[in-house]
Design a protein around this motif. Structure first.
Motif, mmCIF file in Angstrom:
data_model
loop_
_atom_site.group_PDB
_atom_site.id
_atom_site.type_symbol
_atom_site.label_atom_id
_atom_site.label_comp_id
_atom_site.label_asym_id
_atom_site.label_seq_id
_atom_site.Cartn_x
_atom_site.Cartn_y
_atom_site.Cartn_z
ATOM 1 N N ARG A 26 0.821 -1.210 0.000
ATOM 2 C CA ARG A 26 0.000 0.000 0.000
ATOM 3 C C ARG A 26 0.857 1.264 0.000
ATOM 4 N NH1 ARG A 26 -2.918 -1.217 5.012
ATOM 5 N NH2 ARG A 26 -3.872 0.821 4.785
ATOM 6 N N GLY A 27 1.955 1.252 0.760
ATOM 7 C CA GLY A 27 2.833 2.417 0.810
ATOM 8 C C GLY A 27 3.495 2.702 -0.523
ATOM 9 N N ALA A 28 3.858 1.658 -1.238
ATOM 10 C CA ALA A 28 4.520 1.824 -2.530
ATOM 11 C C ALA A 28 3.617 2.535 -3.542
ATOM 12 C CB ALA A 28 4.968 0.469 -3.071
ATOM 13 N N LYS A 29 2.319 2.439 -3.366
ATOM 14 C CA LYS A 29 1.368 3.112 -4.273
ATOM 15 C C LYS A 29 1.332 4.620 -4.053
ATOM 16 C CE LYS A 29 -1.757 -0.843 -4.446
ATOM 17 N NZ LYS A 29 -3.094 -1.317 -4.047
ATOM 18 N N LEU A 30 1.829 5.084 -2.913
ATOM 19 C CA LEU A 30 1.761 6.507 -2.567
ATOM 20 C C LEU A 30 2.906 7.332 -3.126
ATOM 21 C CD1 LEU A 30 0.810 6.153 1.223
ATOM 22 C CD2 LEU A 30 -0.732 6.506 -0.728
ATOM 23 N N VAL A 31 3.954 6.654 -3.589
ATOM 24 C CA VAL A 31 5.175 7.353 -4.001
ATOM 25 C C VAL A 31 5.683 6.804 -5.328
ATOM 26 C CG1 VAL A 31 5.873 7.947 -1.641
ATOM 27 C CG2 VAL A 31 6.581 5.761 -2.618
ATOM 28 N N ASP A 32 6.636 7.531 -5.905
ATOM 29 C CA ASP A 32 7.269 7.072 -7.144
ATOM 30 C C ASP A 32 8.333 6.013 -6.869
ATOM 31 O OD1 ASP A 32 5.856 9.000 -8.807
ATOM 32 O OD2 ASP A 32 7.136 10.505 -7.856
ATOM 33 N N ARG A 33 9.028 6.179 -5.761
ATOM 34 C CA ARG A 33 10.065 5.224 -5.352
ATOM 35 C C ARG A 33 9.875 4.943 -3.867
ATOM 36 N NH1 ARG A 33 15.882 6.550 -3.816
ATOM 37 N NH2 ARG A 33 16.801 4.503 -3.536
ATOM 38 N N PHE A 34 9.892 3.661 -3.506
ATOM 39 C CA PHE A 34 9.651 3.248 -2.125
ATOM 40 C C PHE A 34 10.889 2.528 -1.626
ATOM 41 C CE2 PHE A 34 7.237 0.706 1.123
ATOM 42 C CZ PHE A 34 6.656 1.785 1.780
ATOM 43 N N VAL A 35 11.420 2.990 -0.498
ATOM 44 C CA VAL A 35 12.624 2.390 0.081
ATOM 45 C C VAL A 35 12.246 1.703 1.386
ATOM 46 C CG1 VAL A 35 14.945 2.816 0.976
ATOM 47 C CG2 VAL A 35 14.066 4.207 -0.934
ATOM 48 N N VAL A 36 12.468 0.403 1.442
ATOM 49 C CA VAL A 36 12.277 -0.349 2.679
ATOM 50 C C VAL A 36 13.624 -0.325 3.385
ATOM 51 C CG1 VAL A 36 11.644 -2.556 3.718
ATOM 52 C CG2 VAL A 36 10.525 -1.814 1.588
ATOM 53 N N GLY A 37 13.665 0.349 4.526
ATOM 54 C CA GLY A 37 14.902 0.490 5.281
ATOM 55 C C GLY A 37 14.983 -0.554 6.376
ATOM 56 N N VAL A 38 15.917 -1.469 6.244
ATOM 57 C CA VAL A 38 16.105 -2.539 7.225
ATOM 58 C C VAL A 38 17.169 -2.091 8.214
ATOM 59 C CG1 VAL A 38 16.755 -4.958 7.563
ATOM 60 C CG2 VAL A 38 15.444 -4.281 5.523
ATOM 61 N N THR A 39 16.791 -2.014 9.482
ATOM 62 C CA THR A 39 17.699 -1.472 10.479
ATOM 63 C C THR A 39 17.892 -2.413 11.653
ATOM 64 O OG1 THR A 39 18.166 0.483 11.831
ATOM 65 C CG2 THR A 39 15.883 -0.268 11.778
ATOM 66 N N THR A 40 18.863 -2.078 12.440
ATOM 67 C CA THR A 40 19.056 -2.769 13.709
ATOM 68 C C THR A 40 18.264 -1.999 14.753
ATOM 69 O OG1 THR A 40 20.999 -1.420 14.167
ATOM 70 C CG2 THR A 40 21.373 -3.553 13.114
ATOM 71 N N ASN A 41 17.915 -2.646 15.816
ATOM 72 C CA ASN A 41 17.263 -1.976 16.933
ATOM 73 C C ASN A 41 17.885 -2.549 18.197
ATOM 74 O OD1 ASN A 41 15.610 -1.093 19.031
ATOM 75 N ND2 ASN A 41 13.783 -1.105 17.746
ATOM 76 N N PRO A 42 18.683 -1.741 18.890
ATOM 77 C CA PRO A 42 19.395 -2.251 20.062
ATOM 78 C C PRO A 42 18.475 -2.820 21.149
ATOM 79 C CG PRO A 42 20.052 0.019 19.556
ATOM 80 C CD PRO A 42 18.958 -0.350 18.620
ATOM 81 N N SER A 43 17.214 -2.401 21.166
ATOM 82 C CA SER A 43 16.304 -2.886 22.201
ATOM 83 C C SER A 43 15.650 -4.222 21.836
ATOM 84 C CB SER A 43 15.222 -1.843 22.488
ATOM 85 O OG SER A 43 14.368 -1.710 21.379
ATOM 86 N N LYS A 44 15.909 -4.711 20.627
ATOM 87 C CA LYS A 44 15.326 -5.983 20.195
ATOM 88 C C LYS A 44 16.430 -7.026 20.035
ATOM 89 C CE LYS A 44 11.492 -3.831 17.732
ATOM 90 N NZ LYS A 44 10.784 -3.704 16.458
#
Length: 169
Positions: A26-44
């Motif tokens: 659904r988010g990709a439909k809102l923009v021309d280019r969609f970036v899925v940012g995979v991150t670390t989370n120190p609390s997980k």
């Protein structure tokens, strides 16, 4: 004339769930280019490495189509968004409890960079209870996660649980 509208959807995606996939579609439909940012989370406590998560997310989003990139990041979200040229951050909401945290984060992010807007998408009603943290817990106790993650991810979770060992056995 302005350039393409770029959106960023950040998360740990450990593991990627059907809820994540819904927000990506659904988010990709809102923009021309969609970036899925995979991150670390120190609390997980991650079940999968960043490299494994990147590969899984790339595989899963490949069938969606459109201009979707999957990128690792380990920085402030607003710095990452700026580096991607994003004007929008997409966040998924499952419940009221999510909103309070996300509202606070959006406010802080606005203070850091007011050129980037946060857009909230409500999770599909059928997918609202799904959380990666709960999927990992269910899997670690030998439960069935097939209703919560993409088909190929099921095997990856099973393999990882075999490697690290089930709880309660």
């Amino acid at each position: 004339m302005s350039g393409p509208r770029i959106g960023v959807y950040p998360g740990t995606f450990d593991p990627i769930t059907l809820g994540h996939m819904d927000i990506i579609r659904r988010g990709a439909k809102l923009v021309d280019r969609f970036v899925v940012g995979v991150t670390t989370n120190p609390s997980k406590s991650p079940m999968f490495t960043v490299e494994e998560r990147l590969a899984t997310v790339r595989r899963e989003v490949a069938s969606i189509g459109g201009d979707i990139d999957v990128v690792a990041f380990d920085s402030l979200l607003m710095d990452f968004a700026e580096s991607m040229g994003a004007s929008i951050i997409v966040r998924g909401l499952r419940a009221v409890a999510d909103f309070e945290y996300e509202y606070q984060m959006a406010g802080m992010n606005q203070q850091l960079n007011n050129r980037v807007e946060t857009v909230f998408l409500m999770a599909d009603v059928a997918l609202q209870p799904i959380a990666s943290r709960l999927v990992k817990e269910i899997a670690l106790y030998g439960g069935d996660v097939t209703k919560f993650v993409p088909r190929a991810v099921i095997g990856e979770i099973r393999d990882r649980v075999e490697t690290i060992g089930r709880k309660g056995s």
